[in-house]
Design a protein around this motif. Structure first.
Motif: not given
Length: 88
Positions: A73-80, A82-85
């Motif tokens: 879940x944390x990795x998904x949040x980080x990925x989102x 990162x993609x947003x940035x």
């Protein structure tokens, strides 16, 4: 003249709580020290994403570390994030 470079990093609240607990317990003198050590560890042990995940799971068994589901879940949040940035 400084031999270091300052960077800004955003972490989810749950991860910051874990970082702050380690600092407050005296295991690290500051957030910066912990993060530098984590990056050094990563660079020393990184071979592939799969290998990194296996190493993490081994270490997680020895310490009080979030479950695989929590980490996913944390990795998904980080990925989102990162993609947003990257799209900004």
């Amino acid at each position: 003249m400084s031999t270091t470079e300052k960077v800004s990093v955003r972490f989810p609240q749950g991860l910051m709580r874990e970082i702050d607990e380690l600092v407050e317990s005296g295991e690290f003198s500051s957030r910066s020290e912990l993060i530098k050590e984590a990056v050094r560890f990563f660079l020393l042990h990184y071979e592939s994403p799969e290998e990194l995940w296996e190493t993490y799971k081994l270490l997680a068994r020895e310490r009080r570390i979030p479950s695989e589901e929590e980490i996913e879940k944390l990795l998904e949040e980080v990925d989102k994030e990162w993609k947003r940035s990257r799209s900004s």
